[in-house]
Design a protein around this motif. Sequence first.
Motif, PDB file in Angstrom:
ATOM      1  N   ALA A 287       0.839  -1.254   0.019  1.00 35.12           N
ATOM      2  CA  ALA A 287      -0.067   0.019  -0.115  1.00 35.12           C
ATOM      3  C   ALA A 287       0.893   1.391   0.078  1.00 35.12           C
ATOM      4  O   ALA A 287       0.684   2.286  -0.691  1.00 35.12           O
ATOM      5  CB  ALA A 287      -1.044  -0.053   1.093  1.00 35.12           C
ATOM      6  N   MET A 288       1.679   1.059   0.971  1.00 34.43           N
ATOM      7  CA  MET A 288       2.888   2.382   0.833  1.00 34.43           C
ATOM      8  C   MET A 288       3.558   2.813  -0.628  1.00 34.43           C
ATOM      9  O   MET A 288       3.274   3.796  -0.963  1.00 34.43           O
ATOM     10  CB  MET A 288       3.953   2.194   1.755  1.00 34.43           C
ATOM     11  CG  MET A 288       3.322   2.311   3.456  1.00 34.43           C
ATOM     12  SD  MET A 288       2.836   3.921   3.903  1.00 34.43           S
ATOM     13  CE  MET A 288       4.337   4.932   3.818  1.00 34.43           C
ATOM     14  N   ILE A 289       3.834   1.721  -1.258  1.00 34.11           N
ATOM     15  CA  ILE A 289       4.579   1.795  -2.267  1.00 34.11           C
ATOM     16  C   ILE A 289       3.767   2.124  -3.745  1.00 34.11           C
ATOM     17  O   ILE A 289       3.944   2.964  -4.561  1.00 34.11           O
ATOM     18  CB  ILE A 289       5.375   0.260  -2.837  1.00 34.11           C
ATOM     19  CG1 ILE A 289       6.674   0.158  -1.797  1.00 34.11           C
ATOM     20  CG2 ILE A 289       5.887   0.648  -4.375  1.00 34.11           C
ATOM     21  CD1 ILE A 289       6.848  -1.137  -1.884  1.00 34.11           C
ATOM     22  N   PHE A 290       2.288   1.518  -3.568  1.00 31.32           N
ATOM     23  CA  PHE A 290       1.676   1.589  -4.490  1.00 31.32           C
ATOM     24  C   PHE A 290       1.066   3.188  -4.477  1.00 31.32           C
ATOM     25  O   PHE A 290       0.582   3.942  -5.594  1.00 31.32           O
ATOM     26  CB  PHE A 290       0.086   0.616  -4.294  1.00 31.32           C
ATOM     27  CG  PHE A 290      -0.618   0.525  -5.560  1.00 31.32           C
ATOM     28  CD1 PHE A 290      -0.237  -0.100  -6.563  1.00 31.32           C
ATOM     29  CD2 PHE A 290      -2.127   1.418  -5.315  1.00 31.32           C
ATOM     30  CE1 PHE A 290      -1.297  -0.284  -7.632  1.00 31.32           C
ATOM     31  CE2 PHE A 290      -2.880   1.044  -6.552  1.00 31.32           C
ATOM     32  CZ  PHE A 290      -2.410   0.432  -7.650  1.00 31.32           C
ATOM     33  N   GLY A 291       0.896   3.671  -3.335  1.00 33.09           N
ATOM     34  CA  GLY A 291       0.560   5.191  -3.434  1.00 33.09           C
ATOM     35  C   GLY A 291       1.181   6.062  -3.944  1.00 33.09           C
ATOM     36  O   GLY A 291       0.963   7.247  -4.163  1.00 33.09           O
ATOM     37  N   LEU A 292       2.516   5.878  -3.990  1.00 28.36           N
ATOM     38  CA  LEU A 292       3.623   6.591  -4.586  1.00 28.36           C
ATOM     39  C   LEU A 292       3.566   6.631  -6.118  1.00 28.36           C
ATOM     40  O   LEU A 292       4.362   7.355  -6.818  1.00 28.36           O
ATOM     41  CB  LEU A 292       5.115   6.427  -4.016  1.00 28.36           C
ATOM     42  CG  LEU A 292       4.997   6.387  -2.713  1.00 28.36           C
ATOM     43  CD1 LEU A 292       6.766   5.739  -2.158  1.00 28.36           C
ATOM     44  CD2 LEU A 292       4.930   7.831  -2.436  1.00 28.36           C
ATOM     45  N   LEU A 293       3.020   5.586  -6.813  1.00 28.11           N
ATOM     46  CA  LEU A 293       2.844   5.565  -8.052  1.00 28.11           C
ATOM     47  C   LEU A 293       1.744   6.187  -8.779  1.00 28.11           C
ATOM     48  O   LEU A 293       0.819   6.380  -8.167  1.00 28.11           O
ATOM     49  CB  LEU A 293       2.941   3.788  -8.262  1.00 28.11           C
ATOM     50  CG  LEU A 293       3.841   3.039  -7.859  1.00 28.11           C
ATOM     51  CD1 LEU A 293       3.566   1.507  -8.278  1.00 28.11           C
ATOM     52  CD2 LEU A 293       5.528   3.344  -8.354  1.00 28.11           C
ATOM     53  N   ARG A 294       2.000   6.367 -10.201  1.00 31.50           N
ATOM     54  CA  ARG A 294       0.962   6.855 -11.078  1.00 31.50           C
ATOM     55  C   ARG A 294       0.717   6.069 -12.004  1.00 31.50           C
ATOM     56  O   ARG A 294       1.508   5.811 -12.784  1.00 31.50           O
ATOM     57  CB  ARG A 294       1.330   8.463 -11.372  1.00 31.50           C
ATOM     58  CG  ARG A 294       1.388   9.509 -10.330  1.00 31.50           C
ATOM     59  CD  ARG A 294       0.070   9.643  -9.513  1.00 31.50           C
ATOM     60  NE  ARG A 294       0.283  10.673  -8.487  1.00 31.50           N
ATOM     61  CZ  ARG A 294       0.300  10.216  -7.124  1.00 31.50           C
ATOM     62  NH1 ARG A 294      -0.006   8.999  -6.929  1.00 31.50           N
ATOM     63  NH2 ARG A 294       0.391  11.072  -6.156  1.00 31.50           N
ATOM     64  N   PHE A 295      -0.664   5.952 -12.390  1.00 29.99           N
ATOM     65  CA  PHE A 295      -0.832   5.137 -13.274  1.00 29.99           C
ATOM     66  C   PHE A 295      -1.808   5.879 -14.545  1.00 29.99           C
ATOM     67  O   PHE A 295      -2.550   6.596 -14.198  1.00 29.99           O
ATOM     68  CB  PHE A 295      -1.843   3.987 -12.782  1.00 29.99           C
ATOM     69  CG  PHE A 295      -1.000   3.214 -11.968  1.00 29.99           C
ATOM     70  CD1 PHE A 295      -0.179   2.182 -12.221  1.00 29.99           C
ATOM     71  CD2 PHE A 295      -1.321   3.298 -10.381  1.00 29.99           C
ATOM     72  CE1 PHE A 295       0.270   1.520 -11.520  1.00 29.99           C
ATOM     73  CE2 PHE A 295      -0.430   2.454  -9.665  1.00 29.99           C
ATOM     74  CZ  PHE A 295       0.377   1.380  -9.912  1.00 29.99           C
ATOM     75  N   THR A 296      -1.858   5.138 -15.695  1.00 28.79           N
ATOM     76  CA  THR A 296      -2.600   5.694 -16.667  1.00 28.79           C
ATOM     77  C   THR A 296      -3.617   4.327 -17.232  1.00 28.79           C
ATOM     78  O   THR A 296      -3.055   3.233 -17.043  1.00 28.79           O
ATOM     79  CB  THR A 296      -1.807   6.403 -17.971  1.00 28.79           C
ATOM     80  OG1 THR A 296      -0.925   5.281 -18.444  1.00 28.79           O
ATOM     81  CG2 THR A 296      -1.013   7.600 -17.651  1.00 28.79           C
ATOM     82  N   GLY A 297      -4.487   4.581 -17.854  1.00 29.99           N
ATOM     83  CA  GLY A 297      -5.371   3.454 -18.443  1.00 29.99           C
ATOM     84  C   GLY A 297      -6.412   3.080 -17.476  1.00 29.99           C
ATOM     85  O   GLY A 297      -6.459   3.604 -16.424  1.00 29.99           O
TER      86      GLY A 297
END
Length: 459
Positions: free
Chosen positions: A304-314
Amino acid sequence: MFPGLPPSKLYRRHSHLTAPSQNRAVTEPSLSATESFPETSLPSPYRALFASPGTRAFSTAGFLGRMPLSMMGIGVVTMISQLTGRYGLAGALSATIALAAAVAGPQVSRLVDRYGQRRVLRPATLVSLTAAAVLLPAAHHGWPDWVLFVACVGIGCVPSLGAMVRSRWAALYRGTPRLHTAYSFESVVDEVCFIFGPIISIGLSTAWFPEAGPLLAACFLATGVFWLTSQRATEPEPHPREHKGGGTALRSRGLRVLVGTFAATGAIFGAIDVVTVAFAEEEGHKAAASLVLALYAAGSCTAAMIFGLLRFTGPPERRWLLGVCTMAVSMIPLLLVGNLLFLAAALFVAGLSIAPTMITTMSLIEEHVPRTQLTEGMTWVSTGLAVGVALGSSAGGWVIDASGARAGYGVPAVAGAVAVAVGFLGYRRLKRPDPRRGGTVEQHTHGERQDERPEQHMA
Protein backbone atom coordinates in the motif's frame (compact mmCIF):
# COMPACT_ATOMS: atom_id res chain seq x y z
CA MET A 1 -7.98 -10.64 8.92
CA PHE A 2 -11.33 -9.00 8.89
CA PRO A 3 -11.04 -5.85 6.71
CA GLY A 4 -13.33 -3.24 6.91
CA LEU A 5 -12.94 -0.91 4.11
CA PRO A 6 -14.71 2.23 2.99
CA PRO A 7 -16.83 6.58 2.92
CA SER A 8 -19.78 9.08 3.47
CA LYS A 9 -20.89 12.72 2.98
CA LEU A 10 -21.97 16.13 4.37
CA TYR A 11 -20.59 19.61 4.42
CA ARG A 12 -21.19 22.52 6.70
CA ARG A 13 -20.08 26.08 6.15
CA HIS A 14 -17.84 27.78 8.68
CA SER A 15 -17.24 31.45 8.73
CA HIS A 16 -13.49 30.96 8.46
CA LEU A 17 -13.37 27.82 6.30
CA THR A 18 -15.66 26.46 3.64
CA ALA A 19 -15.67 22.74 2.96
CA PRO A 20 -14.84 21.93 -0.64
CA SER A 21 -17.84 21.36 -2.85
CA GLN A 22 -17.81 18.13 -4.79
CA ASN A 23 -18.59 20.13 -7.93
CA ARG A 24 -15.65 22.46 -7.57
CA ALA A 25 -12.08 21.84 -8.64
CA VAL A 26 -9.74 21.27 -5.73
CA THR A 27 -7.18 24.01 -5.42
CA GLU A 28 -3.59 23.16 -4.72
CA PRO A 29 -2.40 23.93 -1.18
CA SER A 30 -0.16 26.89 -0.66
CA LEU A 31 3.55 26.44 -0.22
CA SER A 32 3.35 27.61 3.36
CA ALA A 33 0.81 24.89 4.16
CA THR A 34 3.02 22.23 2.67
CA GLU A 35 6.11 23.52 4.45
CA SER A 36 4.45 22.95 7.83
CA PHE A 37 5.24 19.22 7.49
CA PRO A 38 8.82 18.04 8.07
CA GLU A 39 10.54 16.99 4.87
CA THR A 40 11.68 13.73 6.42
CA SER A 41 8.33 12.66 7.94
CA LEU A 42 6.66 11.06 4.91
CA PRO A 43 7.36 10.57 1.21
CA SER A 44 6.30 13.66 -0.71
CA PRO A 45 2.91 12.43 -2.08
CA TYR A 46 1.82 11.38 1.40
CA ARG A 47 3.06 14.59 2.97
CA ALA A 48 1.09 16.58 0.42
CA LEU A 49 -2.12 14.81 1.44
CA PHE A 50 -2.07 16.53 4.80
CA ALA A 51 -1.47 20.03 3.45
CA SER A 52 -5.23 20.68 3.42
CA PRO A 53 -6.67 21.90 6.73
CA GLY A 54 -8.41 19.27 8.82
CA THR A 55 -6.96 16.20 7.10
CA ARG A 56 -4.74 15.12 9.97
CA ALA A 57 -7.60 15.41 12.45
CA PHE A 58 -10.19 13.41 10.52
CA SER A 59 -7.64 10.76 9.55
CA THR A 60 -6.60 10.27 13.17
CA ALA A 61 -10.21 10.15 14.34
CA GLY A 62 -10.94 7.56 11.65
CA PHE A 63 -8.01 5.44 12.80
CA LEU A 64 -9.28 5.38 16.40
CA GLY A 65 -12.83 4.66 15.27
CA ARG A 66 -11.67 1.75 13.11
CA MET A 67 -9.80 -0.07 15.85
CA PRO A 68 -12.98 -1.78 17.17
CA LEU A 69 -13.35 -3.50 13.80
CA SER A 70 -10.36 -5.69 14.62
CA MET A 71 -10.84 -5.69 18.42
CA MET A 72 -14.49 -6.28 19.24
CA GLY A 73 -15.09 -9.71 17.67
CA ILE A 74 -11.92 -11.32 18.98
CA GLY A 75 -12.40 -9.49 22.28
CA VAL A 76 -15.84 -11.04 22.72
CA VAL A 77 -14.44 -14.49 21.91
CA THR A 78 -11.68 -14.04 24.50
CA MET A 79 -14.04 -12.62 27.12
CA ILE A 80 -16.70 -15.34 26.79
CA SER A 81 -14.20 -18.18 26.63
CA GLN A 82 -12.50 -16.94 29.80
CA LEU A 83 -15.72 -16.35 31.72
CA THR A 84 -17.60 -19.48 30.65
CA GLY A 85 -15.20 -21.79 28.83
CA ARG A 86 -17.84 -22.13 26.08
CA TYR A 87 -15.99 -21.61 22.82
CA GLY A 88 -19.07 -22.50 20.79
CA LEU A 89 -21.03 -19.66 22.40
CA ALA A 90 -18.07 -17.30 21.99
CA GLY A 91 -17.82 -18.03 18.27
CA ALA A 92 -21.57 -17.70 17.76
CA LEU A 93 -21.63 -14.29 19.45
CA SER A 94 -18.71 -13.07 17.35
CA ALA A 95 -20.46 -14.29 14.20
CA THR A 96 -23.64 -12.50 15.31
CA ILE A 97 -21.75 -9.20 15.52
CA ALA A 98 -20.27 -9.75 12.06
CA LEU A 99 -23.58 -10.67 10.44
CA ALA A 100 -25.41 -7.78 12.14
CA ALA A 101 -22.74 -5.39 10.86
CA ALA A 102 -23.09 -6.86 7.36
CA VAL A 103 -26.84 -6.17 7.41
CA ALA A 104 -26.82 -2.80 9.18
CA GLY A 105 -23.65 -1.31 7.68
CA PRO A 106 -24.98 -0.53 4.18
CA GLN A 107 -28.20 0.86 5.63
CA VAL A 108 -26.34 3.19 7.99
CA SER A 109 -24.11 4.35 5.13
CA ARG A 110 -27.14 4.90 2.90
CA LEU A 111 -28.61 7.20 5.56
CA VAL A 112 -25.25 8.98 5.84
CA ASP A 113 -25.29 9.71 2.10
CA ARG A 114 -28.76 11.17 2.50
CA TYR A 115 -28.57 13.05 5.80
CA GLY A 116 -24.87 13.48 6.58
CA GLN A 117 -22.32 11.91 8.88
CA ARG A 118 -23.07 13.82 12.07
CA ARG A 119 -26.84 13.25 12.04
CA VAL A 120 -26.54 9.51 11.43
CA LEU A 121 -23.26 8.30 12.94
CA ARG A 122 -23.83 9.60 16.45
CA PRO A 123 -27.23 7.88 16.99
CA ALA A 124 -25.95 4.66 15.37
CA THR A 125 -22.88 4.71 17.61
CA LEU A 126 -25.00 5.29 20.71
CA VAL A 127 -27.00 2.16 19.83
CA SER A 128 -23.77 0.16 19.52
CA LEU A 129 -22.32 1.56 22.75
CA THR A 130 -25.54 0.89 24.66
CA ALA A 131 -25.52 -2.70 23.44
CA ALA A 132 -21.90 -3.07 24.56
CA ALA A 133 -22.85 -1.66 27.95
CA VAL A 134 -25.43 -4.47 28.21
CA LEU A 135 -23.14 -7.23 26.94
CA LEU A 136 -20.30 -6.73 29.41
CA PRO A 137 -22.30 -7.05 32.67
CA ALA A 138 -24.50 -9.73 31.09
CA ALA A 139 -21.44 -11.86 30.36
CA HIS A 140 -19.87 -11.13 33.74
CA HIS A 141 -22.98 -12.06 35.76
CA GLY A 142 -24.05 -15.02 33.64
CA TRP A 143 -27.30 -13.63 32.25
CA PRO A 144 -29.31 -15.79 29.80
CA ASP A 145 -27.69 -16.43 26.43
CA TRP A 146 -30.46 -14.68 24.51
CA VAL A 147 -29.50 -11.40 26.21
CA LEU A 148 -25.95 -11.81 24.93
CA PHE A 149 -27.16 -12.41 21.37
CA VAL A 150 -29.50 -9.40 21.43
CA ALA A 151 -26.64 -7.22 22.69
CA CYS A 152 -24.36 -8.48 19.92
CA VAL A 153 -26.97 -7.58 17.31
CA GLY A 154 -26.96 -4.02 18.69
CA ILE A 155 -23.16 -3.88 18.65
CA GLY A 156 -23.34 -4.73 14.94
CA CYS A 157 -24.91 -1.32 14.27
CA VAL A 158 -21.41 0.16 14.44
CA PRO A 159 -20.81 2.43 11.43
CA SER A 160 -18.07 1.83 8.86
CA LEU A 161 -15.52 4.47 9.81
CA GLY A 162 -13.22 3.49 6.97
CA ALA A 163 -15.94 4.41 4.51
CA MET A 164 -16.60 7.71 6.28
CA VAL A 165 -12.96 8.77 6.16
CA ARG A 166 -12.53 7.74 2.52
CA SER A 167 -15.55 9.83 1.57
CA ARG A 168 -13.90 12.88 3.13
CA TRP A 169 -10.77 12.26 1.07
CA ALA A 170 -12.95 11.86 -2.03
CA ALA A 171 -14.67 15.17 -1.38
CA LEU A 172 -11.31 16.92 -1.01
CA TYR A 173 -9.35 15.37 -3.88
CA ARG A 174 -11.83 13.96 -6.38
CA GLY A 175 -10.44 14.10 -9.91
CA THR A 176 -6.81 14.53 -8.77
CA PRO A 177 -3.90 12.09 -8.32
CA ARG A 178 -3.97 12.73 -4.57
CA LEU A 179 -7.11 10.63 -4.16
CA HIS A 180 -5.17 7.55 -5.25
CA THR A 181 -2.54 8.36 -2.62
CA ALA A 182 -5.25 8.94 0.01
CA TYR A 183 -6.83 5.55 -0.66
CA SER A 184 -3.38 3.96 -0.40
CA PHE A 185 -2.78 5.66 2.94
CA GLU A 186 -6.12 4.43 4.25
CA SER A 187 -5.21 0.87 3.24
CA VAL A 188 -2.07 1.23 5.36
CA VAL A 189 -4.23 2.38 8.28
CA ASP A 190 -6.53 -0.62 7.80
CA GLU A 191 -3.62 -3.02 7.96
CA VAL A 192 -2.14 -1.34 11.04
CA CYS A 193 -5.52 -1.79 12.78
CA PHE A 194 -5.60 -5.48 11.92
CA ILE A 195 -2.00 -6.05 12.98
CA PHE A 196 -2.26 -4.43 16.42
CA GLY A 197 -5.99 -4.51 17.26
CA PRO A 198 -6.27 -8.24 18.05
CA ILE A 199 -3.00 -8.21 19.97
CA ILE A 200 -4.23 -5.35 22.19
CA SER A 201 -7.67 -6.84 22.69
CA ILE A 202 -6.50 -10.36 23.54
CA GLY A 203 -3.63 -9.08 25.66
CA LEU A 204 -5.84 -6.86 27.83
CA SER A 205 -8.54 -9.50 28.29
CA THR A 206 -6.03 -12.15 29.36
CA ALA A 207 -3.66 -9.99 31.41
CA TRP A 208 -6.10 -7.58 33.07
CA PHE A 209 -9.75 -8.71 33.21
CA PRO A 210 -11.91 -10.55 30.65
CA GLU A 211 -14.04 -7.55 29.67
CA ALA A 212 -11.05 -5.24 29.10
CA GLY A 213 -10.68 -5.88 25.36
CA PRO A 214 -14.31 -5.15 24.36
CA LEU A 215 -14.38 -2.24 26.81
CA LEU A 216 -11.37 -0.56 25.20
CA ALA A 217 -12.86 -1.22 21.75
CA ALA A 218 -16.03 0.62 22.81
CA CYS A 219 -13.93 3.54 24.09
CA PHE A 220 -12.08 3.73 20.77
CA LEU A 221 -15.41 3.72 18.91
CA ALA A 222 -16.90 6.53 21.00
CA THR A 223 -13.75 8.66 20.75
CA GLY A 224 -13.31 8.16 17.02
CA VAL A 225 -16.92 8.73 15.97
CA PHE A 226 -17.63 11.77 18.14
CA TRP A 227 -14.28 13.36 17.26
CA LEU A 228 -14.81 12.72 13.55
CA THR A 229 -18.37 14.06 13.49
CA SER A 230 -17.31 17.19 15.38
CA GLN A 231 -15.17 18.16 12.37
CA ARG A 232 -17.84 19.84 10.26
CA ALA A 233 -15.55 21.63 7.80
CA THR A 234 -14.43 18.46 6.04
CA GLU A 235 -17.77 16.65 6.25
CA PRO A 236 -19.11 15.81 2.76
CA GLU A 237 -22.40 17.27 1.65
CA PRO A 238 -25.50 15.15 2.14
CA HIS A 239 -27.69 14.38 -0.87
CA PRO A 240 -31.27 14.12 0.37
CA ARG A 241 -33.37 12.37 -2.26
CA GLU A 242 -31.19 13.67 -5.08
CA HIS A 243 -31.22 10.42 -7.00
CA LYS A 244 -34.46 9.78 -8.85
CA GLY A 245 -36.37 6.81 -7.57
CA GLY A 246 -33.90 6.33 -4.71
CA GLY A 247 -33.01 2.68 -4.36
CA THR A 248 -29.87 1.02 -3.18
CA ALA A 249 -26.42 1.50 -4.64
CA LEU A 250 -26.40 -2.25 -5.23
CA ARG A 251 -28.56 -1.64 -8.30
CA SER A 252 -25.30 -0.80 -10.07
CA ARG A 253 -24.23 -3.80 -12.15
CA GLY A 254 -20.57 -2.89 -11.75
CA LEU A 255 -20.88 -2.69 -7.98
CA ARG A 256 -22.48 -6.14 -7.89
CA VAL A 257 -19.42 -7.53 -9.68
CA LEU A 258 -17.12 -5.92 -7.10
CA VAL A 259 -19.18 -7.17 -4.16
CA GLY A 260 -19.35 -10.71 -5.57
CA THR A 261 -15.62 -10.79 -6.21
CA PHE A 262 -14.83 -9.50 -2.74
CA ALA A 263 -17.09 -12.05 -1.12
CA ALA A 264 -14.78 -14.68 -2.65
CA THR A 265 -11.76 -12.61 -1.59
CA GLY A 266 -13.10 -12.48 1.97
CA ALA A 267 -13.28 -16.27 1.94
CA ILE A 268 -9.54 -16.26 1.21
CA PHE A 269 -8.87 -14.12 4.28
CA GLY A 270 -11.20 -16.05 6.58
CA ALA A 271 -9.81 -19.43 5.57
CA ILE A 272 -6.18 -18.33 5.86
CA ASP A 273 -6.72 -17.09 9.42
CA VAL A 274 -8.27 -20.34 10.62
CA VAL A 275 -6.01 -22.71 8.68
CA THR A 276 -2.82 -20.90 9.69
CA VAL A 277 -3.67 -21.22 13.39
CA ALA A 278 -4.35 -24.94 12.90
CA PHE A 279 -1.15 -25.42 10.88
CA ALA A 280 0.94 -23.70 13.55
CA GLU A 281 -0.64 -25.93 16.19
CA GLU A 282 0.17 -29.04 14.15
CA GLU A 283 3.77 -27.83 13.94
CA GLY A 284 3.86 -27.44 17.72
CA HIS A 285 4.14 -23.63 17.71
CA LYS A 286 0.57 -22.34 17.97
CA ALA A 287 1.67 -19.01 19.44
CA ALA A 288 3.64 -18.32 16.24
CA ALA A 289 0.39 -18.10 14.24
CA SER A 290 -0.14 -14.47 15.25
CA LEU A 291 3.32 -13.53 13.97
CA VAL A 292 2.81 -15.38 10.70
CA LEU A 293 -0.55 -13.68 10.13
CA ALA A 294 0.99 -10.32 11.04
CA LEU A 295 3.47 -10.85 8.20
CA TYR A 296 0.53 -11.40 5.84
CA ALA A 297 -0.85 -7.99 6.86
CA ALA A 298 2.65 -6.48 6.74
CA GLY A 299 2.98 -7.52 3.09
CA SER A 300 -0.24 -5.71 2.27
CA CYS A 301 0.84 -2.66 4.28
CA THR A 302 4.18 -2.50 2.42
CA ALA A 303 2.46 -2.75 -0.94
CA ALA A 304 0.00 0.00 0.00
CA MET A 305 2.80 2.43 0.85
CA ILE A 306 4.59 1.77 -2.44
CA PHE A 307 1.41 1.72 -4.53
CA GLY A 308 0.44 5.15 -3.25
CA LEU A 309 3.66 6.62 -4.63
CA LEU A 310 2.95 5.38 -8.16
CA ARG A 311 0.90 7.03 -10.90
CA PHE A 312 -1.03 5.02 -13.47
CA THR A 313 -2.69 5.61 -16.81
CA GLY A 314 -5.25 3.48 -18.57
CA PRO A 315 -8.36 1.66 -17.39
CA PRO A 316 -8.32 0.84 -13.65
CA GLU A 317 -10.44 -2.28 -14.23
CA ARG A 318 -7.47 -3.92 -15.96
CA ARG A 319 -5.29 -3.36 -12.91
CA TRP A 320 -8.12 -4.57 -10.70
CA LEU A 321 -8.51 -7.83 -12.63
CA LEU A 322 -4.73 -8.32 -12.59
CA GLY A 323 -4.76 -7.82 -8.83
CA VAL A 324 -7.54 -10.38 -8.35
CA CYS A 325 -5.64 -12.90 -10.51
CA THR A 326 -2.43 -12.25 -8.57
CA MET A 327 -4.19 -12.86 -5.26
CA ALA A 328 -5.53 -16.15 -6.59
CA VAL A 329 -2.15 -17.30 -7.92
CA SER A 330 -0.45 -16.39 -4.63
CA MET A 331 -2.59 -19.05 -2.91
CA ILE A 332 -0.93 -21.87 -4.85
CA PRO A 333 2.36 -21.92 -2.87
CA LEU A 334 0.33 -22.36 0.33
CA LEU A 335 -0.66 -25.82 -0.92
CA LEU A 336 3.02 -26.77 -0.77
CA VAL A 337 3.92 -25.45 2.69
CA GLY A 338 6.07 -27.75 4.77
CA ASN A 339 7.03 -25.58 7.73
CA LEU A 340 6.22 -22.27 9.41
CA LEU A 341 9.19 -20.42 7.89
CA PHE A 342 8.08 -21.23 4.36
CA LEU A 343 4.49 -20.36 5.28
CA ALA A 344 5.53 -16.97 6.67
CA ALA A 345 7.45 -16.11 3.50
CA ALA A 346 4.60 -17.29 1.26
CA LEU A 347 2.00 -15.26 3.17
CA PHE A 348 4.14 -12.10 3.10
CA VAL A 349 4.41 -12.39 -0.68
CA ALA A 350 0.70 -13.15 -0.95
CA GLY A 351 -0.07 -10.04 1.08
CA LEU A 352 1.64 -7.81 -1.48
CA SER A 353 -1.32 -8.13 -3.85
CA ILE A 354 -4.05 -7.28 -1.34
CA ALA A 355 -3.75 -3.51 -0.85
CA PRO A 356 -3.26 -2.59 -4.54
CA THR A 357 -6.41 -4.53 -5.41
CA MET A 358 -8.35 -2.89 -2.58
CA ILE A 359 -7.16 0.58 -3.56
CA THR A 360 -8.12 0.10 -7.20
CA THR A 361 -11.51 -1.18 -6.05
CA MET A 362 -12.16 2.15 -4.33
CA SER A 363 -11.52 3.94 -7.62
CA LEU A 364 -13.88 1.59 -9.45
CA ILE A 365 -16.62 2.14 -6.89
CA GLU A 366 -16.45 5.85 -7.67
CA GLU A 367 -16.99 5.05 -11.34
CA HIS A 368 -19.92 2.69 -10.85
CA VAL A 369 -21.86 4.33 -8.04
CA PRO A 370 -23.49 7.79 -8.20
CA ARG A 371 -21.73 10.37 -6.08
CA THR A 372 -24.86 10.61 -3.94
CA GLN A 373 -24.43 6.96 -2.89
CA LEU A 374 -20.65 6.70 -2.60
CA THR A 375 -20.56 5.82 1.11
CA GLU A 376 -23.15 3.11 0.69
CA GLY A 377 -21.29 1.67 -2.29
CA MET A 378 -18.02 1.38 -0.40
CA THR A 379 -19.79 -0.20 2.56
CA TRP A 380 -21.40 -2.84 0.31
CA VAL A 381 -17.94 -3.98 -0.76
CA SER A 382 -16.90 -4.21 2.89
CA THR A 383 -20.06 -6.20 3.58
CA GLY A 384 -19.26 -8.65 0.80
CA LEU A 385 -15.80 -9.02 2.24
CA ALA A 386 -17.18 -9.67 5.74
CA VAL A 387 -19.64 -12.29 4.53
CA GLY A 388 -16.82 -13.99 2.64
CA VAL A 389 -14.65 -14.04 5.76
CA ALA A 390 -17.41 -15.81 7.68
CA LEU A 391 -17.90 -18.38 4.90
CA GLY A 392 -14.17 -18.94 4.43
CA SER A 393 -13.48 -19.46 8.12
CA SER A 394 -16.35 -21.95 8.37
CA ALA A 395 -15.24 -23.88 5.28
CA GLY A 396 -11.64 -23.84 6.45
CA GLY A 397 -12.61 -25.25 9.85
CA TRP A 398 -14.65 -28.01 8.24
CA VAL A 399 -11.77 -29.08 5.97
CA ILE A 400 -9.31 -29.00 8.90
CA ASP A 401 -11.55 -31.29 10.96
CA ALA A 402 -11.94 -33.66 8.03
CA SER A 403 -8.44 -33.72 6.48
CA GLY A 404 -5.98 -31.64 8.51
CA ALA A 405 -4.46 -28.16 8.26
CA ARG A 406 -2.40 -28.69 5.10
CA ALA A 407 -5.55 -29.67 3.18
CA GLY A 408 -7.23 -26.59 4.62
CA TYR A 409 -5.16 -24.34 2.35
CA GLY A 410 -7.19 -25.73 -0.52
CA VAL A 411 -10.07 -23.50 0.65
CA PRO A 412 -8.34 -20.16 -0.09
CA ALA A 413 -7.08 -21.62 -3.38
CA VAL A 414 -10.65 -22.49 -4.43
CA ALA A 415 -11.92 -19.10 -3.21
CA GLY A 416 -9.24 -17.38 -5.29
CA ALA A 417 -10.36 -19.30 -8.37
CA VAL A 418 -13.97 -18.23 -7.72
CA ALA A 419 -12.86 -14.58 -7.39
CA VAL A 420 -11.07 -14.79 -10.75
CA ALA A 421 -14.11 -16.37 -12.39
CA VAL A 422 -16.46 -13.67 -11.09
CA GLY A 423 -13.98 -10.99 -12.13
CA PHE A 424 -13.68 -12.27 -15.70
CA LEU A 425 -17.43 -12.81 -16.06
CA GLY A 426 -18.19 -9.30 -14.85
CA TYR A 427 -15.28 -7.51 -16.53
CA ARG A 428 -17.40 -6.01 -19.30
CA ARG A 429 -19.73 -4.45 -16.73
CA LEU A 430 -16.77 -2.70 -15.14
CA LYS A 431 -15.98 -1.03 -18.47
CA ARG A 432 -19.30 0.87 -18.38
CA PRO A 433 -19.20 3.54 -15.64
CA ASP A 434 -22.28 5.13 -14.13
CA PRO A 435 -23.09 8.41 -15.96
CA ARG A 436 -23.88 10.05 -12.59
CA ARG A 437 -20.45 9.32 -11.13
CA GLY A 438 -18.38 12.20 -9.82
CA GLY A 439 -15.11 11.44 -11.61
CA THR A 440 -12.31 9.37 -10.19
CA VAL A 441 -8.63 9.50 -9.73
CA GLU A 442 -8.05 7.24 -12.66
CA GLN A 443 -10.15 8.03 -15.74
CA HIS A 444 -10.18 5.98 -18.89
CA THR A 445 -8.92 7.60 -22.01
CA HIS A 446 -11.12 5.78 -24.45
CA GLY A 447 -14.63 6.20 -25.86
CA GLU A 448 -17.19 7.10 -23.28
CA ARG A 449 -14.68 8.91 -21.01
CA GLN A 450 -13.28 11.36 -23.52
CA ASP A 451 -15.51 14.13 -22.18
CA GLU A 452 -13.89 14.30 -18.74
CA ARG A 453 -12.04 17.44 -17.72
CA PRO A 454 -8.29 17.40 -18.47
CA GLU A 455 -7.20 17.36 -14.83
CA GLN A 456 -9.10 14.11 -14.29
CA HIS A 457 -6.67 12.22 -16.56
CA MET A 458 -3.70 12.96 -14.33
CA ALA A 459 -3.55 9.64 -12.51
